[in-house]
Design an enzyme around this catalytic site. Structure first.
Site, PDB file in Angstrom:
ATOM      1  N   HIS A   1       2.303  -1.818  10.094  1.00 49.80           N
ATOM      2  CA  HIS A   1       2.135  -2.622   8.878  1.00 49.80           C
ATOM      3  C   HIS A   1       1.577  -1.800   7.719  1.00 49.80           C
ATOM      4  O   HIS A   1       1.265  -2.347   6.659  1.00 49.80           O
ATOM      5  CB  HIS A   1       1.195  -3.795   9.197  1.00 49.80           C
ATOM      6  CG  HIS A   1       1.204  -4.892   8.206  1.00 49.80           C
ATOM      7  ND1 HIS A   1       0.080  -5.292   7.511  1.00 49.80           N
ATOM      8  CD2 HIS A   1       2.208  -5.690   7.767  1.00 49.80           C
ATOM      9  CE1 HIS A   1       0.376  -6.288   6.708  1.00 49.80           C
ATOM     10  NE2 HIS A   1       1.658  -6.549   6.840  1.00 49.80           N
TER      11      HIS A   1
ATOM     12  N   LYS B   1       1.114   0.784   4.518  1.00 48.79           N
ATOM     13  CA  LYS B   1       1.816   1.151   3.286  1.00 48.79           C
ATOM     14  C   LYS B   1       1.143   2.400   2.737  1.00 48.79           C
ATOM     15  O   LYS B   1       0.039   2.329   2.188  1.00 48.79           O
ATOM     16  CB  LYS B   1       1.766   0.032   2.242  1.00 48.79           C
ATOM     17  CG  LYS B   1       2.601  -1.205   2.584  1.00 48.79           C
ATOM     18  CD  LYS B   1       1.832  -2.210   3.383  1.00 48.79           C
ATOM     19  CE  LYS B   1       2.642  -3.478   3.626  1.00 48.79           C
ATOM     20  NZ  LYS B   1       1.976  -4.364   4.614  1.00 48.79           N
TER      21      LYS B   1
ATOM     22  N   ASP C   1       2.920  15.629  -2.650  1.00 50.91           N
ATOM     23  CA  ASP C   1       2.348  16.980  -2.762  1.00 50.91           C
ATOM     24  C   ASP C   1       0.939  17.056  -2.198  1.00 50.91           C
ATOM     25  O   ASP C   1       0.164  17.937  -2.579  1.00 50.91           O
ATOM     26  CB  ASP C   1       2.356  17.452  -4.219  1.00 50.91           C
ATOM     27  CG  ASP C   1       3.758  17.754  -4.727  1.00 50.91           C
ATOM     28  OD1 ASP C   1       4.668  17.917  -3.889  1.00 50.91           O
ATOM     29  OD2 ASP C   1       3.954  17.799  -5.955  1.00 50.91           O
TER      30      ASP C   1
ATOM     31  N   HIS D   1      -0.090 -11.686  -2.025  1.00 51.26           N
ATOM     32  CA  HIS D   1      -0.006 -10.791  -0.866  1.00 51.26           C
ATOM     33  C   HIS D   1      -1.060  -9.688  -0.914  1.00 51.26           C
ATOM     34  O   HIS D   1      -1.192  -8.908   0.026  1.00 51.26           O
ATOM     35  CB  HIS D   1       1.407 -10.183  -0.822  1.00 51.26           C
ATOM     36  CG  HIS D   1       1.780  -9.568   0.481  1.00 51.26           C
ATOM     37  ND1 HIS D   1       2.104  -8.238   0.620  1.00 51.26           N
ATOM     38  CD2 HIS D   1       1.863 -10.089   1.731  1.00 51.26           C
ATOM     39  CE1 HIS D   1       2.404  -7.972   1.881  1.00 51.26           C
ATOM     40  NE2 HIS D   1       2.249  -9.071   2.583  1.00 51.26           N
TER      41      HIS D   1
ATOM     42  N   LYS E   1      -4.374  -7.740  -0.478  1.00 52.32           N
ATOM     43  CA  LYS E   1      -5.461  -7.810   0.506  1.00 52.32           C
ATOM     44  C   LYS E   1      -6.656  -7.041  -0.071  1.00 52.32           C
ATOM     45  O   LYS E   1      -6.626  -5.808  -0.146  1.00 52.32           O
ATOM     46  CB  LYS E   1      -5.056  -7.190   1.845  1.00 52.32           C
ATOM     47  CG  LYS E   1      -3.786  -7.804   2.484  1.00 52.32           C
ATOM     48  CD  LYS E   1      -2.576  -6.990   2.158  1.00 52.32           C
ATOM     49  CE  LYS E   1      -1.342  -7.272   2.982  1.00 52.32           C
ATOM     50  NZ  LYS E   1      -0.987  -8.579   3.344  1.00 52.32           N
TER      51      LYS E   1
ATOM     52  N   ASP F   1     -20.399  -7.454  -4.021  1.00 53.05           N
ATOM     53  CA  ASP F   1     -21.467  -7.196  -4.992  1.00 53.05           C
ATOM     54  C   ASP F   1     -21.015  -6.323  -6.155  1.00 53.05           C
ATOM     55  O   ASP F   1     -21.840  -5.596  -6.751  1.00 53.05           O
ATOM     56  CB  ASP F   1     -22.676  -6.549  -4.305  1.00 53.05           C
ATOM     57  CG  ASP F   1     -23.357  -7.475  -3.314  1.00 53.05           C
ATOM     58  OD1 ASP F   1     -23.193  -8.703  -3.449  1.00 53.05           O
ATOM     59  OD2 ASP F   1     -24.050  -6.972  -2.403  1.00 53.05           O
TER      60      ASP F   1
END
Length: 476
Positions: free
Chosen positions: A218, A220, A225, A394, A396, A401
Site C-alpha cells: 500500500h 506510495k 536521483d 483519502h 492520511k 499540538d
C-alpha cells in the site's frame, strides 16, 4: 452419507479451526470475530479463514524477511552521524515518539530537509513529472495503484523519456491494486523503454492456497536521483477518472515533497521490498554527498505484515499519549482497534481537543457501517467528528499540538496495521505541521459536524446493523 456422520465432521472441522485460531494468539477482537463467523456460517467462515484468516506471506517470503532484517538494521546503523538528529533537539513528546520509532524499525530521526506540502493530486503529479523530467541518474517509484488516463499518461511519457536518455528507472506495482494497468499499452511502453517493472505480491488462484492474497503493498514512494522524494496518500491515478462509478466523488489526496537525506532512506525502504519480492541482495548505494536542503527534522517509519508486532499502531498510540493540546486526524477508513479507541477517548478526557475528519461516503459499505459504530463512543467524550462533503477524503494525516505530524499511507484500521506494507513520514517540524493543519482546516470548511443528539436519534435498525458489522470489523 449418514446425517450423524455429517454432524460429527462438522464438529471436528469447527474444533480444528477453533484450535488453530487460538494457537495463533490473535487479538481478542479478531479471534472472537472469526469464531462468530465460523459458528454462524460454518462453510463460508471456514473457507474465509483458510484464505484470509492468517498473515501467510509464504515460506519463501518469510525466509527472505528473516534474512533481510539484520541487513536492514546493519545498514541503518551506518547512516552518517552528520545526518542524525542529536539528543535534546526535539521536544519531550517528540523525543518519546522518536525513540519508539527508532526502537521499532531502527531508522533514526534525520535533519537537513526541505518539506513541501502538495495539497492536491494535480499539483503533486505535475511536480513529480517535472522532477522526473530533470532526473539525471535514477527514478525509483513504488505505488499501490496505477491506472491509465489523464495526467498518468503524462507521467508514463516522462518515465519513458527518462529511460531513453539513460536514467535508471524502476517501478514497483502492487499486483492487485494495479491489475488493469498490467494489461495496458502504457505498461508495455514502460517495459519496451527499459523501465524495470516489479509486480509485488502476485495474485493467482494457486498462490492464494499458500499465501494470503489480500496482503498488499500500500506504499506510495517516489525517489528521484536519491535527493528528492515524495510520499503521501496519492496513487498513480487521476481522480477525474478513477472509480467514478463508486458514487463517492473524486478522491482527495495530498503528498509531501522531500529534499534531503530522507530521500535515500525512502529508496532503501523500497529496495528492501524489492529484495523480498525478487530475492535480490539488499544493497542500497552509499549515501550521496549533499548539503542541507533545509532545517526540518524527519523520521521514516516503514511497516508491514512480515513483522509480528503492530509497529505503526504503537507509533500512533505514542503520538496520541504525547499530545497536550490538540490532535487532528484525517483518514478515509476509520475502523480502530480497542487500544486506539481507548487512546483517543483518554486524550479527550484529559482535555486534549481531538478532531477526526473522515469522508461522508467511502467506497466500502461495510467499512462505512463499521466506522459509524464508533461515533457514539467518540462523541460522548467530546471528540469532534467531521464528515467531509467534497469527495472521498483519502489524505492520511495526524497533527499533534501543531508541532509534530505523521503523514503517509496508513489508514486508521487494522488492515493498515496488520496486513499492508505501509510507510509514514514523521515530521518534527512546526512549519510543516502548520501547513498540514491549514490543509486540515480546509477540509473542515467542507465538512459537516456529527451531533451527538442527532446521531443517537438514528433508526434502531441502523444502529443494530452498525454494531453487527463493527463486531466483524477485525476481519475488514
Amino acid at each position: 452419507m449418514d446425517f450423524s456422520l455429517l454432524s460429527l465432521m462438522h464438529v471436528i472441522v469447527l474444533l480444528a479451526v477453533s484450535i488453530r485460531i487460538f494457537s495463533r494468539r490473535s487479538s481478542h477482537g479478531t479471534a472472537l470475530a472469526w469464531l462468530l463467523l465460523i459458528v454462524l456460517i460454518p462453510a463460508v467462515g471456514v473457507l474465509m479463514y483458510l484464505l484470509i484468516g492468517e498473515r501467510r506471506l509464504g515460506r519463501l517470503w518469510m525466509r527472505r524477511a528473516i534474512d533481510l532484517q539484520p541487513q536492514i538494521l546493519n545498514w541503518a546503523r551506518r547512516i552518517p552521524a552528520a545526518n542524525v538528529v542529536g539528543p535534546g533537539r526535539l521536544t519531550t513528546g517528540a523525543e518519546s515518539v522518536s525513540r519508539l520509532a527508532m526502537g521499532s524499525v531502527g531508522l533514526p530521526p534525520m535533519g537537513g530537509h526541505r518539506l513541501q506540502l502538495m495539497a492536491d493530486s494535480e499539483s503533486s503529479m505535475r511536480a513529480l513529472i517535472a522532477d522526473i523530467d530533470a532526473a539525471r541518474v535514477s527514478v525509483h517509484l513504488e505505488f499501490y495503484i496505477w491506472r491509465t488516463g489523464g495526467f498518468v499518461d503524462d507521467l508514463v511519457a516522462a518515465l519513458v523519456s527518462a529511460a531513453q536518455r539513460g536514467v535508471t528507472c524502476c517501478a514497483l506495482m502492487d499486483s492487485l491494486g494495479s491489475r488493469p494497468f498490467f494489461r495496458s499499452q502504457a505498461f508495455e511502453g514502460l517495459r519496451h523503454a527499459g523501465v524495470k517493472v516489479i509486480e509485488v505480491l502476485p495474485v493467482n488462484p494457486l498462490r492464494a492456497l499458500f499465501i494470503r492474497f489480500d496482503l498488499r503493498d500500500h506504499r506510495k514512494i517516489a525517489v528521484i536521483d536519491r535527493r528528492i522524494a515524495y510520499t503521501g496518500s496519492m496513487n498513480i491515478a487521476d481522480p477525474r477518472f478513477f472509480k467514478q462509478d463508486a458514487g463517492v466523488g473524486e478522491w482527495v489526496d495530498a503528498m509531501v515533497r522531500i529534499e534531503g537525506p530522507a530521500a535515500w532512506v525512502l529508496e532503501a525502504v523500497s529496495l528492501s521490498l524489492t529484495a523480498l519480492q525478487t530475492g535480490a541482495n539488499f544493497a542500497p548505494p552509499p549515501p550521496p554527498e549533499m548539503p542541507a536542503a533545509g532545517d526540518s527534522d524527519v523520521q521514516i517509519f516503514p511497516s508491514g505484515p512480515q513483522a509480528s508486532t503492530r509497529h505503526i499502531e504503537q507509533l500512533l498510540l505514542a503520538a496520541i499519549y504525547a499530545a497536550r493540546r490538540e490532535i487532528v486526524l484525517t483518514t478515509p477508513y476509520f475502523v480502530p482497534g480497542e487500544t486506539l479507541l481507548t487512546a483517543l477517548r483518554s486524550a479527550a478526557l484529559r482535555g486534549v481537543h481531538v478532531i477526526l475528519i473522515v469522508p461522508e461516503k467511502v467506497d466500502s459499505l461495510l467499512v462505512r457501517y463499521a466506522s459509524n459504530a464508533y461515533n457514539d463512543d467518540l462523541l460522548a467524550v467530546g471528540i469532534t467528528i467531521l464528515h467531509f462533503q467534497g469527495g472521498l477524503l483519502h489524505t492520511k494525516s495526524m497533527v499533534v499540538d501543531d508541532e509534530m505530524t505523521i503523514f503517509g499511507t496508513v489508514n486508521l484500521d487494522l488492515r493498515s496495521f496488520e496486513l499492508n506494507f505501509e510507510v509514514s513520514l514523521i515530521a518534527y517540524d512546526r512549519t510543516f505541521s502548520a501547513e498540514t493543519r491549514n490543509l486540515q482546516r480546509q477540509y473542515e470548511s467542507r465538512s459537516r459536524p456529527v451531533q451527538l443528539a442527532q446521531w443517537r436519534a438514528r433508526p434502531k435498525w441502523r444502529r443494530l446493523l452498525e454494531n453487527a458489522v463493527q463486531v466483524m470489523s477485525p476481519l475488514l
